[in-house]
Design a protein around this motif. Structure first.
Motif, short mmCIF file in Angstrom:
data_model
loop_
_atom_site.label_atom_id
_atom_site.label_comp_id
_atom_site.label_asym_id
_atom_site.label_seq_id
_atom_site.Cartn_x
_atom_site.Cartn_y
_atom_site.Cartn_z
N PRO A 552 0.80 -1.24 0.00
CA PRO A 552 0.00 0.00 0.00
C PRO A 552 0.83 1.28 0.00
O PRO A 552 0.34 2.33 -0.45
CB PRO A 552 -0.83 -0.12 1.27
N GLN A 553 2.06 1.26 0.52
CA GLN A 553 2.86 2.48 0.63
C GLN A 553 3.19 3.05 -0.74
O GLN A 553 3.72 2.36 -1.61
CB GLN A 553 4.16 2.19 1.41
N ASP A 554 2.87 4.34 -0.92
CA ASP A 554 3.14 5.02 -2.18
C ASP A 554 4.26 6.03 -1.94
O ASP A 554 4.09 7.01 -1.22
CB ASP A 554 1.87 5.73 -2.67
N GLY A 555 5.39 5.78 -2.57
CA GLY A 555 6.52 6.69 -2.40
C GLY A 555 6.72 7.66 -3.53
O GLY A 555 7.71 8.38 -3.57
N ALA A 556 5.75 7.72 -4.46
CA ALA A 556 5.98 8.49 -5.68
C ALA A 556 5.49 9.93 -5.62
O ALA A 556 6.08 10.82 -6.22
CB ALA A 556 5.32 7.78 -6.87
N ILE A 564 -1.55 5.45 -0.91
CA ILE A 564 -1.50 5.58 0.56
C ILE A 564 -0.08 5.92 0.98
O ILE A 564 0.89 5.40 0.43
CB ILE A 564 -1.93 4.26 1.23
N GLN A 565 0.03 6.82 1.99
CA GLN A 565 1.34 7.12 2.56
C GLN A 565 1.28 7.02 4.08
O GLN A 565 0.37 7.56 4.72
CB GLN A 565 1.81 8.52 2.15
N TYR A 566 2.28 6.28 4.63
CA TYR A 566 2.40 6.12 6.07
C TYR A 566 3.51 7.00 6.64
O TYR A 566 3.89 6.87 7.81
CB TYR A 566 2.71 4.66 6.42
N ASN A 567 4.05 7.95 5.84
CA ASN A 567 5.25 8.71 6.23
C ASN A 567 5.06 9.50 7.51
O ASN A 567 5.98 9.63 8.32
CB ASN A 567 5.65 9.66 5.10
N SER A 568 3.87 10.05 7.73
CA SER A 568 3.64 10.90 8.90
C SER A 568 2.85 10.17 10.00
O SER A 568 2.39 10.80 10.95
CB SER A 568 2.87 12.16 8.48
N ALA A 569 2.68 8.89 9.85
CA ALA A 569 1.83 8.15 10.78
C ALA A 569 2.51 7.90 12.11
O ALA A 569 3.76 7.85 12.21
CB ALA A 569 1.42 6.83 10.16
N THR A 570 1.67 7.74 13.13
CA THR A 570 2.14 7.32 14.46
C THR A 570 1.46 6.01 14.81
O THR A 570 0.48 5.60 14.19
CB THR A 570 1.80 8.38 15.51
N VAL A 571 1.97 5.33 15.85
CA VAL A 571 1.46 4.01 16.17
C VAL A 571 1.29 3.85 17.68
O VAL A 571 2.09 4.38 18.47
CB VAL A 571 2.40 2.90 15.62
N THR A 572 0.21 3.16 18.08
CA THR A 572 -0.03 2.84 19.48
C THR A 572 -0.39 1.37 19.59
O THR A 572 -0.93 0.77 18.65
CB THR A 572 -1.18 3.67 20.07
N GLU A 581 6.69 0.29 16.61
CA GLU A 581 7.26 1.41 15.88
C GLU A 581 6.90 1.29 14.41
O GLU A 581 6.80 0.17 13.87
CB GLU A 581 8.80 1.43 16.02
N ILE A 582 6.71 2.43 13.75
CA ILE A 582 6.46 2.44 12.31
C ILE A 582 7.55 3.21 11.62
O ILE A 582 8.01 4.25 12.11
CB ILE A 582 5.07 3.05 11.99
N SER A 583 8.00 2.69 10.50
CA SER A 583 9.00 3.39 9.68
C SER A 583 8.51 3.38 8.25
O SER A 583 8.01 2.37 7.74
CB SER A 583 10.37 2.70 9.78
N ALA A 584 8.61 4.53 7.58
CA ALA A 584 8.12 4.65 6.21
C ALA A 584 8.99 5.63 5.45
O ALA A 584 9.35 6.70 5.96
CB ALA A 584 6.67 5.11 6.18
N GLY A 585 9.32 5.25 4.24
CA GLY A 585 10.12 6.11 3.38
C GLY A 585 10.20 5.54 1.99
O GLY A 585 10.43 4.34 1.82
N PRO A 587 9.20 3.75 -1.23
CA PRO A 587 8.17 2.73 -1.47
C PRO A 587 8.01 1.73 -0.34
O PRO A 587 7.28 0.75 -0.49
CB PRO A 587 8.69 2.03 -2.74
N ASN A 588 8.70 1.92 0.77
CA ASN A 588 8.70 0.93 1.84
C ASN A 588 8.09 1.47 3.12
O ASN A 588 8.27 2.64 3.46
CB ASN A 588 10.13 0.45 2.15
N ALA A 589 7.38 0.57 3.82
CA ALA A 589 6.83 0.92 5.13
C ALA A 589 6.62 -0.36 5.91
O ALA A 589 6.29 -1.40 5.34
CB ALA A 589 5.51 1.68 4.99
N GLU A 590 6.82 -0.28 7.24
CA GLU A 590 6.57 -1.45 8.07
C GLU A 590 6.30 -1.02 9.50
O GLU A 590 6.74 0.04 9.96
CB GLU A 590 7.75 -2.42 8.04
#
Length: 850
Positions: A552-556, A564-572, A581-585, A587-590
């Protein structure tokens, strides 16, 4: 006195006429409407009865060809209607039972890996046609001329499979026993004879054993790069029925496929490198004859001292009362003795040098080389010249375990020799596994087998417990013993290595019990998404679970522009001991979850929420999410979708493409979704509604009457299929499942709760349940059943594969289990009247296997 104007009797006459008219009308209505309905019910009951009797005939044929246990079977060809004094019946229903003309069954790309006369016979004998093994066999067909039932099927017996042939399809009604991949056995049940029975009354069919399957030969691939193939003749010729019959065979063969040949036969492609071939032959009706040595061969059975000679027919089975001429030498003119074989097809001789069959002379003139055995002086004393069995393909899994965990060991033990190295050729009767620790401590494991049930090539599969074993490195050795008492030579044992370490925490993780990812709404930069998972083992403190969001992560593009972009997301972490923890940058996110103090016990539901996710103009899009436990390499995946609006959705009419909801989803009567569908809550499909793709539900799933799901179902809660509903794919559920009357699941079922199948419901694959499984009357499971609790197979219900359960198995009247039953004790199996397991009467199977 005049009565000319007296009308006092007219009302009585008129009333009588009217009442009589009503009576005639009522009788006519009953004749036209109710008599056909009652007759249709009688015909339906007969069709069910005769199908059960036809399955018993199939079981008797298989029993006669495999173990020589032939028993007569009665089959009610037709049926009569009850007499009706004032009403008319159509003629009684008549039925016919007949055999087909003999047709060729062929095994292609097969090489018989044997030695001596066995190899010569199978290479040059009557069964070999230009490198293919060929045999003649017949098929059996039953048909009935019903007056009321429309479209009733013909019943066919073809190569162990019972098939119901309808006008536009063909459905399997039993399991198949030709290819048994677990035992690496190909069993060919041949049929001979002419049978032609017509009428209404009960007929008795008495199968006769012509050659009982008692010996095997090893089949390998003649061309190692191509698979073994079995070409089966069939009496079904219409394209639509033939295609469905091919699918029926394909569903029943593990590690293989089925296809249609150019001349409308069925081709089975089987992928293992070698199989043990067994052949049996049974006859019905007239024009049958017991196989003898005239088309067979002669072999020597290795044994010290006395010479043992065995005579076999063309199907490799021992021949009783065969004549063997015994000569002093190859120059002898007259035999020294003429002996008759015993019930095992054998004779014993203390002095003979040359042994022949079919009148072949001592010099072999006028006969085939496989009709003569010459005992040379060098090998007359067999003790020092016959090697023990060889061990091949030794493997263990896994190779790294924690202390106390079991591991699986497999190996192939063979007593089949070659011209340059003679082995006994007798069945394997024992095996021994020795695990030697690096400090010199040994842990021996002994396995004994009944040589009457094993072959010369024996696949050892053993689950080994390590409860008392030490931590460290182990060298494992495997050897076998054949029925002549010879053990594997040290140079031919099997070897493997194993490492045992201290357990990190509790139960080992081997699978994700459940995973779920919630849907989101399009065109938002404040979306929240929930990730839920549970594991079947303990997640130790510090261990991780990784949730891969690369799909789902869109890096373009910039936020909101695409996907979809998870770049600014937070996690609980909503539930669970750990942190995330979430890391996104790019085309990759996890998302990485790390278990906290004390860890998370197996079965714990861990929930994580990711906030502030950006979504674009992408309603209807669907994405894959991968869950992984890196410590064990355990992975699974699921999907989520994008909804156009938040909350519950109700759909009527037709929706082009996918549709997703962040609440519940309801598809109205006759509504259609021409794609996939999913909801964070419950999903309900109403009457005649349809979803062309897969359905994902965070809650329960209900498929209404006559509704259709073109793909599979993945639900966190219960799944209910109502009357005549259909799911073409696999159903996965975190709850229980109910399959309604006449409902169909085209794939398998994997649920955490109980499974209940109602009248005439069908499951096209394997059914796995952590709870109890109940099969209603005439229901059908075309794969295996694996259950954590009791399994009930109702009246005339069928499991075409095997049944494995931690509880008990109950078989109802005329029910069938096509494969084996795996339970703890004989007391865990309850046999109903005329029920069968693996082609045998249920009670016979239990007595022989427990």
């Amino acid at each position: 006195m005049s009565f000319r104007h007296d009308r006092r009797g007219q009302s009585v006459v008129v009333g009588t006429v009217i009442l009589f008219g009503f009576l005639i009308l009522a009788m006519a209505t009953y004749q036209v409407q109710f008599v056909p309905m009652e007759n249709e019910e009688i015909e339906f009951e007969h069709s069910q009865q005769v199908e059960g009797e036809f399955l018993e005939l199939r079981n008797s044929l298989l029993s006669a060809s495999t173990i020589g246990d032939s028993r007569p079977v009665s089959l009610q060809l037709g049926t009569r209607y009850p007499p009706r004094t004032f009403f008319l019946n159509p003629p009684p229903v008549s039925g016919s039972l007949s055999t087909s003309d003999s047709r060729e069954l062929r095994i292609e790309n097969a090489d018989v890996t044997e030695d001596g006369n066995t190899e010569s016979f199978w290479t040059n004998g009557p069964n070999n046609d230009a490198g293919n093994l060929t045999f003649n066999t017949s098929l059996i067909r039953y048909s009935a001329n019903y007056n009321e039932i429309q479209g009733s099927p013909n019943l066919l017996y073809e190569h162990s499979l019972v098939v119901a042939e309808f006008d536009e399809t063909a459905l399997g009604r039993s399991g198949q026993s030709i290819v048994r991949n677990e035992q690496r056995v190909v069993m060919i049940p041949l049929l001979d004879g002419e049978l032609s029975e017509n009428g209404i009354d009960q007929q008795t069919i008495d199968p006769r054993t012509l050659s009982a399957s008692q010996r095997t030969v090893t089949l390998t691939r003649e061309d190692p790069t191509e698979p073994l193939e079995i070409v089966l003749p069939t009496s079904i010729s219409e394209d639509q029925q033939l295609a469905r019959l091919t699918n029926e065979w394909d569903d029943r063969i593990d590690n293989g496929t089925a296809s249609i040949t150019s001349n409308d036969n069925i081709r089975l492609t089987i992928n293992a490198e070698s199989y043990e071939l067994r052949i049996g032959k049974v006859g019905v009706g007239s024009e049958i004859s017991v196989e003898d040595e005239s088309n067979g061969y002669i072999v020597r059975i290795p044994e010290s001292g006395t010479t043992i000679i065995e005579v076999r027919d063309r199907y490799n089975n021992p021949v009783t009362d065969a004549t063997v001429n015994v000569y002093d030498s190859t120059n002898s003119v007259a035999p020294e003795q003429t002996l008759q074989t015993d019930s095992n097809g054998r004779i014993r001789s203390e002095s003979g040098t040359v042994f022949t069959i079919n009148g072949v002379g001592a010099d072999g003139a006028g006969g085939k080389d496989y009709e003569r055995i010459v005992i040379s002086p060098e090998t007359s004393e067999m003790g020092g010249n016959v090697s023990g069995p060889k061990v091949n393909n030794t493997m263990i899994s896994p190779v790294n375990i924690s202390r106390g965990e079991p591991f699986d060991l497999t190996a192939t033990i063979s007593s089949v020799g070659q011209r340059s190295l003679i082995r006994s050729g007798t069945p394997i009767q024992a095996a021994e596994i020795i695990a030697e620790h690096e400090n010199g401590t040994s842990y021996p494991i002994s396995i004994t087998e009944d040589p009457d049930t094993t072959g010369r090539v024996y696949t050892l599969f053993e689950t080994v417990s390590t409860d008392s074993w030490e931590v460290g490195e182990y060298d494992l050795t495997v050897r076998g013993q054949d029925a002549s008492g010879r053990w594997t030579d040290e140079s031919e044992v099997g070897t493997a290595s194993l490492t045992i370490t201290e357990p990190t925490n509790g139960e080992q993780i081997t699978e994700f019990i459940s995973v779920f990812v919630s849907n989101m709404v399009e065109n938002s930069n404040t979306e929240s998404q929930t990730f839920t998972f549970s594991l079947n083992g303990d997640l130790a403190e510090g261990e991780e679970v990784v949730i891969n969001l690369d799909d789902p992560q869109d890096g373009a593009g910039p936020p909101g522009s695409r996907e979809i972009q998870y770049n600014s997301a937070t996690v609980t972490v909503d539930s669970g001991t750990g942190t995330a923890e979430i890391s996104a940058g790019g085309p990759n996110a996890e998302v990485v979850y790390t278990a906290g103090s004390g860890g998370d016990p197996g079965g714990t539901q861990i929930q994580i929420t990711v906030n502030s996710v950006n979504t674009g103009d992408i309603a209807g899009e669907q994405y894959d999410v991968i869950f992984e436990h890196p410590a064990t390499g355990t992975t699974t995946s699921t999907t989520f979708g994008i909804a156009s609006t938040a909350g519950d959705r109700s759909v009527s009419g037709t929706v082009n493409g996918n549709l997703f909801s962040t609440g519940s989803l309801t598809v109205a009567q006759d509504g259609v979704i021409e794609g996939n569908a999913g909801a964070n809550g419950d999903v309900t499909l109403n009457l005649r509604s349809e979803v062309d793709g897969t359905v994902t539900s965070g809650g329960s799933m209900t498929v209404g009457q006559d509704a259709v799901v073109g793909g599979g179902i993945d639900a966190n809660g219960d799944v209910t299929l109502n009357l005549r509903s259909e799911v073409d794919g696999t159903v996965t559920s975190g709850g229980s499942m109910t399959v309604g009357q006449d409902a169909v699941v085209g794939g398998g079922i994997d649920v955490r709760g109980d499974v209940t199948m109602n009248l005439r419901s069908e499951v096209g694959g394997t059914l796995t349940s952590n709870g109890a499984v109940t099969l209603g009357q005439n229901s059908d499971v075309r794969g295996d059943v694996v259950a954590g609790s009791d399994v009930t197979v109702g009246q005339q219900a069928t499991v075409q594969g095997s049944v494995t359960t931690d509880g008990q198995v109950s078989l109802g009247q005329s029910s069938t289990i096509g494969g084996d039953v795996f339970v703890d004790t004989a007391g865990d199996i309850s046999c109903g009247q005329s029920s069968t397991i693996n082609g045998q009467a249920c009670s016979t199977y239990v007595n022989e296997n427990y």
